[in-house]
Scaffold this motif. Structure first.
Motif, PDB file in Angstrom:
ATOM      1  N   MET A 445      28.513  57.393 113.177  1.00  0.00           N
ATOM      2  CA  MET A 445      28.471  56.646 111.924  1.00  0.00           C
ATOM      3  C   MET A 445      28.813  57.541 110.750  1.00  0.00           C
ATOM      4  N   GLN A 446      28.310  58.774 110.773  1.00  0.00           N
ATOM      5  CA  GLN A 446      28.636  59.708 109.701  1.00  0.00           C
ATOM      6  C   GLN A 446      30.081  60.185 109.799  1.00  0.00           C
ATOM      7  N   MET A 447      30.601  60.271 111.009  1.00  0.00           N
ATOM      8  CA  MET A 447      31.974  60.742 111.189  1.00  0.00           C
ATOM      9  C   MET A 447      32.987  59.744 110.645  1.00  0.00           C
ATOM     10  N   ASN A 448      32.867  58.480 111.040  1.00  0.00           N
ATOM     11  CA  ASN A 448      33.871  57.473 110.687  1.00  0.00           C
ATOM     12  C   ASN A 448      33.301  56.159 110.182  1.00  0.00           C
ATOM     13  N   GLY A 449      32.146  55.776 110.725  1.00  0.00           N
ATOM     14  CA  GLY A 449      31.656  54.419 110.504  1.00  0.00           C
ATOM     15  C   GLY A 449      31.332  54.094 109.070  1.00  0.00           C
ATOM     16  N   ASN A 450      30.677  55.020 108.366  1.00  0.00           N
ATOM     17  CA  ASN A 450      30.303  54.733 106.982  1.00  0.00           C
ATOM     18  C   ASN A 450      31.514  54.390 106.131  1.00  0.00           C
ATOM     19  N   ALA A 451      32.586  55.167 106.277  1.00  0.00           N
ATOM     20  CA  ALA A 451      33.786  54.922 105.466  1.00  0.00           C
ATOM     21  C   ALA A 451      34.404  53.573 105.785  1.00  0.00           C
ATOM     22  N   GLU A 452      34.441  53.217 107.078  1.00  0.00           N
ATOM     23  CA  GLU A 452      35.103  51.974 107.434  1.00  0.00           C
ATOM     24  C   GLU A 452      34.276  50.734 107.090  1.00  0.00           C
ATOM     25  N   LEU A 453      32.995  50.914 106.767  1.00  0.00           N
ATOM     26  CA  LEU A 453      32.250  49.774 106.229  1.00  0.00           C
ATOM     27  C   LEU A 453      32.841  49.322 104.899  1.00  0.00           C
ATOM     28  N   VAL A 454      33.496  50.226 104.202  1.00  0.00           N
ATOM     29  CA  VAL A 454      34.194  49.846 102.969  1.00  0.00           C
ATOM     30  C   VAL A 454      35.333  48.883 103.292  1.00  0.00           C
ATOM     31  N   THR A 455      36.000  49.108 104.424  1.00  0.00           N
ATOM     32  CA  THR A 455      37.038  48.175 104.868  1.00  0.00           C
ATOM     33  C   THR A 455      36.439  46.805 105.152  1.00  0.00           C
ATOM     34  N   VAL A 456      35.280  46.779 105.790  1.00  0.00           N
ATOM     35  CA  VAL A 456      34.590  45.513 106.045  1.00  0.00           C
ATOM     36  C   VAL A 456      34.283  44.812 104.723  1.00  0.00           C
ATOM     37  N   ALA A 457      33.796  45.570 103.748  1.00  0.00           N
ATOM     38  CA  ALA A 457      33.477  44.991 102.439  1.00  0.00           C
ATOM     39  C   ALA A 457      34.716  44.379 101.787  1.00  0.00           C
ATOM     40  N   LYS A 458      35.866  44.967 102.021  1.00  0.00           N
ATOM     41  CA  LYS A 458      37.114  44.480 101.423  1.00  0.00           C
ATOM     42  C   LYS A 458      37.564  43.158 102.028  1.00  0.00           C
ATOM     43  N   TYR A 459      37.288  42.947 103.319  1.00  0.00           N
ATOM     44  CA  TYR A 459      37.920  41.822 104.011  1.00  0.00           C
ATOM     45  C   TYR A 459      36.966  40.758 104.560  1.00  0.00           C
ATOM     46  N   TRP A 460      35.678  41.010 104.625  1.00  0.00           N
ATOM     47  CA  TRP A 460      34.827  40.141 105.441  1.00  0.00           C
ATOM     48  C   TRP A 460      34.797  38.693 104.976  1.00  0.00           C
ATOM     49  N   LYS A 461      34.994  38.437 103.700  1.00  0.00           N
ATOM     50  CA  LYS A 461      34.887  37.065 103.206  1.00  0.00           C
ATOM     51  C   LYS A 461      36.023  36.171 103.691  1.00  0.00           C
ATOM     52  N   GLN A 462      37.062  36.770 104.248  1.00  0.00           N
ATOM     53  CA  GLN A 462      38.153  35.946 104.769  1.00  0.00           C
ATOM     54  C   GLN A 462      37.932  35.584 106.242  1.00  0.00           C
ATOM     55  N   TRP A 463      36.893  36.125 106.864  1.00  0.00           N
ATOM     56  CA  TRP A 463      36.619  35.834 108.270  1.00  0.00           C
ATOM     57  C   TRP A 463      35.869  34.515 108.399  1.00  0.00           C
ATOM     58  N   ALA A 464      36.262  33.696 109.361  1.00  0.00           N
ATOM     59  CA  ALA A 464      35.641  32.381 109.539  1.00  0.00           C
ATOM     60  C   ALA A 464      34.163  32.491 109.880  1.00  0.00           C
ATOM     61  N   ASP A 465      33.799  33.482 110.650  1.00  0.00           N
ATOM     62  CA  ASP A 465      32.397  33.723 111.013  1.00  0.00           C
ATOM     63  C   ASP A 465      31.996  35.047 110.384  1.00  0.00           C
ATOM     64  N   PRO A 466      31.019  35.047 109.475  1.00  0.00           N
ATOM     65  CA  PRO A 466      30.673  36.296 108.771  1.00  0.00           C
ATOM     66  C   PRO A 466      29.856  37.280 109.595  1.00  0.00           C
ATOM     67  N   ARG A 467      29.470  36.920 110.814  1.00  0.00           N
ATOM     68  CA  ARG A 467      28.574  37.777 111.586  1.00  0.00           C
ATOM     69  C   ARG A 467      29.296  39.039 112.071  1.00  0.00           C
ATOM     70  N   PHE A 468      29.011  40.125 111.396  1.00  0.00           N
ATOM     71  CA  PHE A 468      29.517  41.457 111.725  1.00  0.00           C
ATOM     72  C   PHE A 468      28.326  42.394 111.609  1.00  0.00           C
ATOM     73  N   VAL A 469      27.771  42.791 112.751  1.00  0.00           N
ATOM     74  CA  VAL A 469      26.501  43.507 112.767  1.00  0.00           C
ATOM     75  C   VAL A 469      26.719  44.909 113.322  1.00  0.00           C
ATOM     76  N   VAL A 470      26.241  45.888 112.587  1.00  0.00           N
ATOM     77  CA  VAL A 470      26.335  47.283 113.010  1.00  0.00           C
ATOM     78  C   VAL A 470      24.922  47.809 113.256  1.00  0.00           C
ATOM     79  N   LEU A 471      24.668  48.270 114.472  1.00  0.00           N
ATOM     80  CA  LEU A 471      23.412  48.944 114.790  1.00  0.00           C
ATOM     81  C   LEU A 471      23.652  50.445 114.724  1.00  0.00           C
ATOM     82  N   VAL A 472      22.800  51.151 113.983  1.00  0.00           N
ATOM     83  CA  VAL A 472      22.854  52.612 113.943  1.00  0.00           C
ATOM     84  C   VAL A 472      21.555  53.166 114.514  1.00  0.00           C
ATOM     85  N   LEU A 473      21.666  53.920 115.595  1.00  0.00           N
ATOM     86  CA  LEU A 473      20.508  54.613 116.143  1.00  0.00           C
ATOM     87  C   LEU A 473      20.354  55.932 115.369  1.00  0.00           C
TER      88      LEU A 473
END
Length: 588
Positions: A445-473
């Motif tokens: 998550m620290q390597m790549n995941g945190n940054a790509e959550l910004v990509t999710v923030a940019k696009y998620w409202k155009q997805w028909a189903d908003p359920r995008f769940v990230v589990l971080v151990l």
């Protein structure tokens, strides 16, 4: 105005069925970016945070049934960034086309800024790599890149110098010697083995009294056929990690994953069988397969180069797994003696009991196994689950039960850290109407995941189903490598390399406008998953888990036990905790 070469490229991509390109801009690819804006093809450009993530997303699109994945990067550093994700595609046999920029042709060879010998650099990862030096060349370069990527299930690369990108297009080269007139489209062959090889394979399988089946990603489209053949042969079925979704885990003869991350039931299946049927798998760890000579082998694979690679096979069936199984089934005799399969099913029941008991063992503060165990019954229908590399892959392999209609994958052959979130994004773009879950360790998550959550923030409202769940151990440890140091090398944990800084992933999610949930109590696990799937927006669950819960192998070797003891005696900083945790897990 005349069509530019870049505009021709975009139009040709659309003819090949491309509807999405993952990438990041730069001056080396500006001509193509402008063409994507001007043309009316409907191709969507998905802007990522890092080019490596663009390649991972393209791989995920291919894996989850979205056709050829396409990624794009600028020259020099942008192109270099793609490589890790492209090697992931190559290792897992996924069709991906990379389109990369290059400096002007006149500057090549002059040690120009950002000049890299891209053709040589991409030669190893690509089955086809070509730099376009003339607009008349582009048509057949595009066509060959897509045809080879699809036909060979591999990576191909198109290099476009930036001066070429703005030149007038040449849709049809002159009808002269040296010109090439290519076309769009690929006809997939129906590859089936010969009648002789089918009868040879059937004879071996009919003679077997204890048949074990191993399925991989090559069998993902043959679920019904694998079920039928397991029933006819009275077999048990183990699954390579990339084949986890081939059969639902609820089937009583499915022993689960195989290998170091696998199950005791799969270990017993392979050690006790007298016949092995391997379907669409290149599972690499031969020590988890039957001892050579103790089981007869039959292998089905569409690629003849993969036959006899992991185990000496008596019969090889080269063909599409679905078609091959359909042709093989009428030749098989239904086994009336079900004692072998009954034993396999008893082992499976015992293993699920063991997993449940292990998941419920107390830990400080959370047992990571329980976090994923309690996910299984709450998974939404048609869910897509993407796991990262690391200890989370152990719990995904063992504790997550996929039901019919669900999909799952991870970086298999390359086992790259950081692929989980971009995989999930690629899956979501491919299937915007399906819920997607990314299972992450805190290192990835620290390597790549945190940054790509910004990509999710940019696009998620155009997805028909908003359920995008990230589990971080969140265990503040590069956990898988820590355990590998102990069990494989006999070394104590090296805190300088293994300890991770703490980070509030849930608070970061809230900052991005997502739902953030932080859990540190076992009673909070199920409610957290329920809330994540019902909150109406992307969600990050931060689970504060115990790094000392061991990912026990399915079978302890003397060497592993010796190394484990050696690590403790060398002064492992967590020695007391790992002894207590291991004792609890072994007793469960």
């Amino acid at each position: 105005m005349a069509q530019t070469t870049s505009e021709f490229l975009v139009d040709r991509l659309a003819e090949w069925g491309v509807r999405r390109v993952y990438g990041y801009p730069g001056d080396g690819i500006n001509g193509v970016m402008g063409a994507l804006r001007r043309t009316k093809t409907g191709i969507e450009f998905v802007q990522v945070r890092h080019e490596e993530m663009a390649a991972f997303m393209a791989v995920a699109q291919a894996k989850f049934g979205g056709g050829v994945g396409v990624c794009m990067a600028t020259s020099g550093p942008g192109a270099i960034h793609l490589l890790n994700g492209l090697y992931d595609a190559k290792a897992d046999h996924q069709p991906v086309v990379a389109i990369i920029g290059q400096q002007k042709r006149s500057a090549l060879g002059s040690h120009y800024q950002q000049e890299v010998d891209l053709a040589n650099l991409f030669a190893d990862v690509s089955d086809y790599v070509q730099m376009v030096v003339d607009p008349a060349q582009l048509r057949h370069v595009i066509d060959r890149a897509f045809r080879i990527a699809q036909a060979h299930r591999t990576v191909t690369t198109i290099i476009l110098p930036n001066d070429i990108q703005e030149l007038p297009a040449v849709p049809l080269p002159p009808r002269a010697h040296g010109s090439v007139f290519s076309g769009v489209g690929l006809v997939e062959p129906n590859v089936q083995p010969s009648a002789l090889s089918l009868h040879e394979a059937a004879a071996i399988l009919n003679a077997g009294q204890k048949v074990a089946i191993l399925v991989g990603a090559g069998a993902l489209h043959a679920t019904a056929e694998v079920e039928k053949i397991a029933d006819v042969l009275g077999a048990g079925v183990a699954k390579a990690l990339l084949g986890k979704a081939v059969l639902p885990d609820e089937l009583p003869y499915v022993t689960g994953s195989i290998g170091l991350l696998g199950t005791r039931a799969s270990w017993d299946l392979m050690q006790e069988c007298d016949t092995l049927l391997m379907i669409g798998s290149s599972f690499p760890y031969s020590e988890f397969l039957p001892e050579p000579g103790k089981a007869r082998g039959v292998q089905i694979d569409i690629d003849p180069a993969m036959i006899n690679l992991r185990y000496p096979m008596e019969a090889a069936l080269v063909g599409d797994t679905k078609l091959t199984l359909q042709a093989l089934l009428p030749l098989l005799q239904t086994k009336t003696d079900r004692s072998w399969q009954n034993k396999v099913m008893a082992n499976v029941r015992d293993w699920w009991d063991t997993l449940r008991n292990r998941a419920m063992v107390d830990a400080s503060p959370l047992n990571p196994q329980r976090v994923l165990w309690e996910l299984s019954p709450l998974l939404p229908e048609r869910a897509i689950v993407c796991a990262d590399s690391g200890s989370v892959a152990n719990w995904y392999a063992r504790d997550v039960k996929l039901r019919p209609g669900m999909s799952g994958s991870l970086s298999g052959g390359l086992a790259s850290m950081g692929a989980g979130v971009p995989y999930a994004i690629g899956a979501k773009f491919t299937h915007p109407d399906r819920p997607v879950i990314a299972l992450m360790g805190d290192g990835a998550m620290q390597m790549n995941g945190n940054a790509e959550l910004v990509t999710v923030a940019k696009y998620w409202k155009q997805w028909a189903d908003p359920r995008f769940v990230v589990l971080v151990l969140n265990n503040r440890d590069l956990n898988q490598v820590t355990w590998e140091q102990r069990a494989m090398e006999g070394d104590a944990k090296f805190s300088g390399s293994q300890d991770l800084p703490d980070f509030s992933y849930a608070a970061y999610a809230e900052l991005l406008g997502f739902k953030g949930i932080r859990i540190g109590n076992p009673e909070e696990i199920a409610p957290a998953w329920q809330e994540a799937f019902s909150c109406g927006r992307p969600c990050v669950i931060e689970a504060y888990t115990d790094p000392d819960v061991p990912p026990l192998p399915p079978y302890f070797t003397f060497e592993q036990a010796r190394n484990y003891l050696s690590a403790i005696l060398k002064g492992d900083p967590d020695a007391g905790a790992i002894i207590r945790a291991a004792y609890k897990q072994i007793r469960a």
